[in-house]
Design an enzyme around this catalytic site. Structure first.
Site, mmCIF file in Angstrom:
data_model
loop_
_atom_site.group_PDB
_atom_site.id
_atom_site.type_symbol
_atom_site.label_atom_id
_atom_site.label_comp_id
_atom_site.label_asym_id
_atom_site.label_seq_id
_atom_site.Cartn_x
_atom_site.Cartn_y
_atom_site.Cartn_z
ATOM 1 N N ASP A 35 0.819 -1.212 0.000
ATOM 2 C CA ASP A 35 0.000 0.000 0.000
ATOM 3 C C ASP A 35 0.851 1.259 0.000
ATOM 4 O OD1 ASP A 35 -2.452 -1.106 0.014
ATOM 5 O OD2 ASP A 35 -2.802 -0.888 2.167
ATOM 6 N N LYS A 56 -3.745 2.599 -2.378
ATOM 7 C CA LYS A 56 -5.183 2.853 -2.313
ATOM 8 C C LYS A 56 -5.445 4.116 -1.494
ATOM 9 C CE LYS A 56 -8.831 -0.019 -2.751
ATOM 10 N NZ LYS A 56 -9.231 0.851 -3.777
ATOM 11 N N MET A 169 -9.158 8.343 8.684
ATOM 12 C CA MET A 169 -9.579 8.912 7.397
ATOM 13 C C MET A 169 -10.529 10.085 7.610
ATOM 14 S SD MET A 169 -10.113 5.468 5.121
ATOM 15 C CE MET A 169 -10.661 4.362 6.406
#
Ligand code: SAH
Length: 256
Positions: A35, A56, A169
């Protein structure tokens, strides 16, 4: 050939925060799909492996999940040891379940190697226990982010229900999040700490309150960041606010 796929947690940032088990598997890995959040030095644990970036990161170029699933299955038909390396812990906000389902469907053996999630790396750095005795009996790991095709989740309720909240996030929308939580009745003075690039040398911390989060634009965050909310952060937040106020006073004095 049917190889085995390992879903390994790389830890929150610092390369040496991977587990011994994770590092041992990387040593013999043939191919590693990693990632964007994985530190470049972590890849040095896998000297023999072909390295494939499948970043991602939201709002950047990302690799489609179905493409990643297909790649893992195909790699397992070619190589004995396939690694899917994810930031933090692979099972927390890491889309591991989709990959596990694809591997199961294809009849491919897999194993999950846990990692230190960002919340724990950041709590260590701030030096505040998320479950400090007498103040917090519950911690919620929550994200306000809703994936494509998913229903709008009632994330705010989970934040209000727990003593300590960790928002993943979310730091990019800190101002909106503050407004939503204030609207749901969360006290404006709730201590808040935003930690950017936890466990890395360039890490930064912003100590504020729930209402203070509306100034998040000034922080100009550049890396992954998370938001802590809860009474356990009061001392740390108060100390920092006092210093800030002192600096502001000094500036006013010197300007005059
Ligand atoms: N599986 C990962 C989380 C992936 S979601 C884990 O267990 O940590 C990505 C989010 O994790 C980022 O948006 C940010 O909120 C958080 N994050 C990841 N690394 C971080 C770091 N070093 N410092 C602060 N937050 C981080």
């Amino acid at each position: 050939m049917k190889g085995k796929v390992y879903l390994i947690g790389a830890g929150p940032g610092a390369p040496d925060l991977i587990t011994v088990r994770g590092a041992e598997i990387l040593k013999r890995a043939d191919i590693v799909f990693y990632d964007a959040l994985v530190h470049p030095d972590t890849l040095a644990f896998a000297p023999r492996a072909i390295k494939v970036a499948v970043g991602k990161r939201c709002s950047r170029v990302s690799t489609d999940q179905r493409f990643i699933n297909r790649n893992l299955v195909e790699a397992a038909h070619k190589y004995p040891t396939v690694v899917r390396l994810k930031g933090g812990d692979p099972m927390l906000f890491g889309r591991a379940q989709e990959e596990i389902a694809a591997l199961k469907k294809a009849g491919i053996e897999y194993e999950i190697v846990p990692g230190v999630t960002a919340a724990l790396g950041a709590s260590a750095e701030v030096g505040v226990s998320l479950t400090r005795r007498g103040l917090s009996r519950s911690v919620v790991f929550v994200t306000p982010r809703v994936g494509e095709g998913e229903e709008e989740a009632d994330w705010a309720k989970s934040v209000l229900a727990a003593d300590t909240a960790v928002l993943y996030m979310a730091a990019g929308q800190a101002a909106q999040i503050s407004a939503i939580l204030l609207g749901q009745g969360m006290p404006a003075a709730t201590p808040a700490v935003v930690v950017e690039k936890a466990t890395l040398p360039e890490s930064r911390q912003f100590h504020t309150t729930l209402s203070g989060m509306r100034d998040a634009g000034q922080w100009s965050l550049q890396g992954p960041a998370l938001i802590f909310l809860g009474e356990v952060f009061r001392e740390a937040a108060v100390a920092d606010t006092a210093i800030e106020e002192l600096l502001r006073t000094l500036k006013v004095v010197s300007a005059n």
